[in-house]
Write an enzyme that holds these catalytic residues in place. Structure first.
Site, PDB file in Angstrom:
ATOM      1  N   GLU A  49      -3.722   0.554   7.742  1.00 50.76           N
ATOM      2  CA  GLU A  49      -2.374   0.483   8.944  1.00 50.76           C
ATOM      3  C   GLU A  49      -2.131  -0.191   9.976  1.00 50.76           C
ATOM      4  O   GLU A  49      -3.369  -0.046  10.676  1.00 50.76           O
ATOM      5  CB  GLU A  49      -2.273   2.045   9.188  1.00 50.76           C
ATOM      6  CG  GLU A  49      -1.611   2.733   8.038  1.00 50.76           C
ATOM      7  CD  GLU A  49      -1.681   4.023   7.980  1.00 50.76           C
ATOM      8  OE1 GLU A  49      -1.393   4.252   9.157  1.00 50.76           O
ATOM      9  OE2 GLU A  49      -1.565   4.940   6.980  1.00 50.76           O
ATOM     10  N   HIS A  73      -2.676  10.755   0.337  1.00 50.43           N
ATOM     11  CA  HIS A  73      -1.880  10.807   1.942  1.00 50.43           C
ATOM     12  C   HIS A  73      -1.481  12.173   2.761  1.00 50.43           C
ATOM     13  O   HIS A  73      -0.479  12.423   2.430  1.00 50.43           O
ATOM     14  CB  HIS A  73      -1.670   9.836   1.950  1.00 50.43           C
ATOM     15  CG  HIS A  73      -0.588   9.446   3.475  1.00 50.43           C
ATOM     16  ND1 HIS A  73      -1.442   7.565   3.549  1.00 50.43           N
ATOM     17  CD2 HIS A  73      -0.423   9.978   3.990  1.00 50.43           C
ATOM     18  CE1 HIS A  73      -1.237   7.727   4.714  1.00 50.43           C
ATOM     19  NE2 HIS A  73      -0.524   8.506   5.255  1.00 50.43           N
ATOM     20  N   ARG A 103       0.929  -1.154   0.192  1.00 47.33           N
ATOM     21  CA  ARG A 103       0.071   0.143   0.547  1.00 47.33           C
ATOM     22  C   ARG A 103       0.961   1.104  -0.064  1.00 47.33           C
ATOM     23  O   ARG A 103       1.661   1.059   1.181  1.00 47.33           O
ATOM     24  CB  ARG A 103      -0.835   0.368   0.843  1.00 47.33           C
ATOM     25  CG  ARG A 103      -1.830   1.525   1.278  1.00 47.33           C
ATOM     26  CD  ARG A 103      -2.328   1.596   2.459  1.00 47.33           C
ATOM     27  NE  ARG A 103      -3.383   2.492   2.516  1.00 47.33           N
ATOM     28  CZ  ARG A 103      -3.235   3.254   3.203  1.00 47.33           C
ATOM     29  NH1 ARG A 103      -2.509   3.405   5.381  1.00 47.33           N
ATOM     30  NH2 ARG A 103      -3.956   4.734   3.914  1.00 47.33           N
ATOM     31  N   TYR A 118      -4.479   2.417  15.751  1.00 48.80           N
ATOM     32  CA  TYR A 118      -3.334   2.334  17.076  1.00 48.80           C
ATOM     33  C   TYR A 118      -3.290   2.036  17.492  1.00 48.80           C
ATOM     34  O   TYR A 118      -2.811   1.679  18.847  1.00 48.80           O
ATOM     35  CB  TYR A 118      -2.702   3.718  16.385  1.00 48.80           C
ATOM     36  CG  TYR A 118      -1.801   4.014  14.843  1.00 48.80           C
ATOM     37  CD1 TYR A 118      -0.392   3.524  14.631  1.00 48.80           C
ATOM     38  CD2 TYR A 118      -2.317   4.001  13.875  1.00 48.80           C
ATOM     39  CE1 TYR A 118       0.124   3.546  13.644  1.00 48.80           C
ATOM     40  CE2 TYR A 118      -2.331   4.062  13.081  1.00 48.80           C
ATOM     41  CZ  TYR A 118      -0.378   3.496  12.416  1.00 48.80           C
ATOM     42  OH  TYR A 118       0.185   3.776  10.960  1.00 48.80           O
ATOM     43  N   GLU A 156      -7.404   8.445   6.024  1.00 50.08           N
ATOM     44  CA  GLU A 156      -7.942   9.982   7.492  1.00 50.08           C
ATOM     45  C   GLU A 156      -8.108  10.833   6.956  1.00 50.08           C
ATOM     46  O   GLU A 156      -7.626  12.326   7.726  1.00 50.08           O
ATOM     47  CB  GLU A 156      -6.706   9.703   8.168  1.00 50.08           C
ATOM     48  CG  GLU A 156      -6.225   8.075   8.859  1.00 50.08           C
ATOM     49  CD  GLU A 156      -4.779   8.202   9.966  1.00 50.08           C
ATOM     50  OE1 GLU A 156      -4.267   8.948   9.783  1.00 50.08           O
ATOM     51  OE2 GLU A 156      -4.626   6.494  10.053  1.00 50.08           O
ATOM     52  N   ASN A 202      -7.496   2.077   9.568  1.00 46.10           N
ATOM     53  CA  ASN A 202      -5.939   2.242  10.405  1.00 46.10           C
ATOM     54  C   ASN A 202      -6.269   2.330  12.037  1.00 46.10           C
ATOM     55  O   ASN A 202      -6.627   2.901  12.349  1.00 46.10           O
ATOM     56  CB  ASN A 202      -5.324   3.318   9.928  1.00 46.10           C
ATOM     57  CG  ASN A 202      -5.291   4.157   8.406  1.00 46.10           C
ATOM     58  OD1 ASN A 202      -4.594   2.689   8.127  1.00 46.10           O
ATOM     59  ND2 ASN A 202      -4.621   4.422   8.255  1.00 46.10           N
TER      60      ASN A 202
END
Ligand code: FCB
Length: 468
Positions: free
Chosen positions: A372, A132, A88, A309, A177, A307
């Site tokens: 991600e 991005h 990606r 985290y 995002e 994504n």
């Protein structure tokens, strides 16, 4: 929410991951490419923002970054050597369409044609992200994402990119995002373009989503009968209440509303969440929705990129118990927990990833791919050709296990991409925070596989073998 206990760090097949599950690594253009002024590329908002004194740690910028623009063939060889099946990466808008208007720049497109061809030759599937965060500066000067026109410009750029690469790229992500683009960029001033204007940020939210929908339609139309997997990537987490109090549960409703439902409800259900609109109206903020916008935004998605985290715990009162903050608004306060943390000071919460994926399945019903997941740690220097990043191995192992657990509970998760292939320009943190499974020595551009890269390679191989 439970925190998964640490497992053995010896690579082994991950149970519950089927054959055909996608294993990848991820990067983005501005964070790795460098060659900022080469072959016709013009500045993006990040080139500009990096020059604002104090904006980026150490005054650093992406002029050179990992020099990937010049080292692309070796970098593809490196990632293919890890045995991943998918890469990606993002396209740089100002490389492909300098200034954000007008015809495509042949040299910019050539780079991405070479990259995709090199990947395909190496047996790696390209997974392209159109945006991005590197908006051409000229478009910011004309109003940026708070201006409706930017959504139309984005769709035009998407069309140029698809026309050039659609014959060899099947997997397309529109935005990475949008929460970060809108809120960090226009409300909190922590990302380019560094504005602090909440109403403008909410205009940006709507225009990013509109741009996504317009681009999705353009790409779908251009694809015709070609195979296409189209999606958007969101940064998502979980919001759990600190206590069972109404105030804490309301804080979670607000956090989830602004972070998750404000995006996924229009994308999937074609409407903005009423409670979030009411909260915004109480601050005199109204989204700039025009007739027909929501139908465009709800253009069908094939896949949702997630994504992940960390998850967070919320309280609805200040530390001294007041339900209202200094701004006169109800309090939505993230509460720190006594958990292991990454070098970003982010709490490590793999159990939240399982909870998130199960919830996304229930509320939105889309297939997902983890586009991600990863962590920054203060990796030791390269010694004897190795970097012993045990904490990152642990982080990846626990989060991949969390994905398998979510699948077991019915979540249709189809892939996992580690962030990141290599250490890179971590936005406002500059080069200080290292997320790579491959170490980059920025002085020499030498790449060194960290233990986590070797662990990931072996885990992917063993998991595939076991699933056969
Ligand atoms: C995400 C970004 C990515 C990287 C990671 C750490 O929000 O998409 O570019 O910075 O965080």
């Amino acid at each position: 929410m439970t925190v998964t206990p640490t497992r053995s760090l010896t690579p082994a097949a991950v149970p519950g991951i089927p054959a055909g599950f996608r294993w990848g690594v991820a990067t983005s253009a501005y964070q790795i490419e460098g060659a900022a002024a080469e072959d016709g590329r013009t500045p993006s908002i990040w080139d500009t923002y990096c020059r604002v004194p104090g904006a980026v740690a150490g005054g650093e910028n992406g002029d050179v970054a990992c020099d990937h623009y010049h080292r692309m063939p070796q970098d593809v060889e490196l990632l293919a050597g890890l045995g991943v099946d998918t890469y990606r990466f993002s396209l740089s808008w100002p490389r492909i369409q300098p200034g954000g208007r007008g015809p495509a720049n042949a040299k910019g497109l050539d780079f991405y044609r070479r990259l995709t061809d090199t990947l395909l030759e190496a047996g790696v599937t390209p997974w392209v992200t159109l945006y991005h965060w590197d908006l051409p500066q000229e478009l910011e000067d004309a109003g940026g994402w708070p201006a409706r026109e930017t959504a139309y410009r984005f769709a035009e750029y998407a069309q140029l990119a698809y026309d050039a690469l659609g014959d060899r790229v099947e997997h397309w992500t529109t935005l990475n995002e949008p929460w970060c683009s809108a809120m960090l960029g226009y409300a909190f001033g922590q990302h380019a373009p560094g504005r602090t204007d909440l109403p403008a940020a909410l205009d940006a939210v709507h225009h990013l989503l509109l741009g996504h929908g317009l681009a999705a339609r353009a790409v779908r139309d251009a694809a015709g009968s070609r195979p296409l997997e189209l999606g958007i990537t969101l940064n998502l987490g979980t919001a759990d209440p600190e206590t069972d109090s109404d105030a804490d549960r309301e804080a979670c409703r607000r956090a989830d509303g602004m972070g998750t439902r404000l995006y996924l409800d229009p994308l999937v259900h074609g409407r903005y969440p009423a409670d979030v609109l009411a909260d915004l109206a109480a601050q005199d903020i109204e989204l700039p929705v025009q007739d027909g916008d929501l139908e465009v935004i709800a253009t069908p998605l094939d896949v949702l990129g997630v994504n992940f985290y960390r998850g967070a715990l919320f309280s609805g009162v200040t530390e001294d118990g007041s339900p209202t903050g200094q701004d006169g608004l109800p309090v939505t306060r993230a509460v720190e927990r006594d958990l292991p943390r990454t070098a970003m000071d982010w709490e490590i919460t793999p159990g939240s990833l399982t909870d998130l994926l199960v919830r996304l399945q229930r509320d939105y019903g889309l297939p997902t791919v983890i586009t991600e997941n990863g962590a920054a740690f203060d990796d030791g220097p390269v010694t004897g050709g190795a970097v012993h990043d045990e904490e990152r191995v642990r982080y990846l192992a626990d989060h991949i296990a969390a994905v398998a657990a979510a699948r077991e509970q019915g979540a249709d998760v189809r892939g996992y991409f580690a962030w990141s292939l290599m250490d890179n320009f971590e936005w406002a943190y500059g080069y200080d925070k290292r997320f790579g499974i491959v170490h980059v020595d920025y002085a020499t551009q030498v790449r060194t596989l960290k233990d986590s890269a070797l662990w990931y390679r072996d885990t992917v191989r063993l998991t595939r073998q076991a699933a056969r």
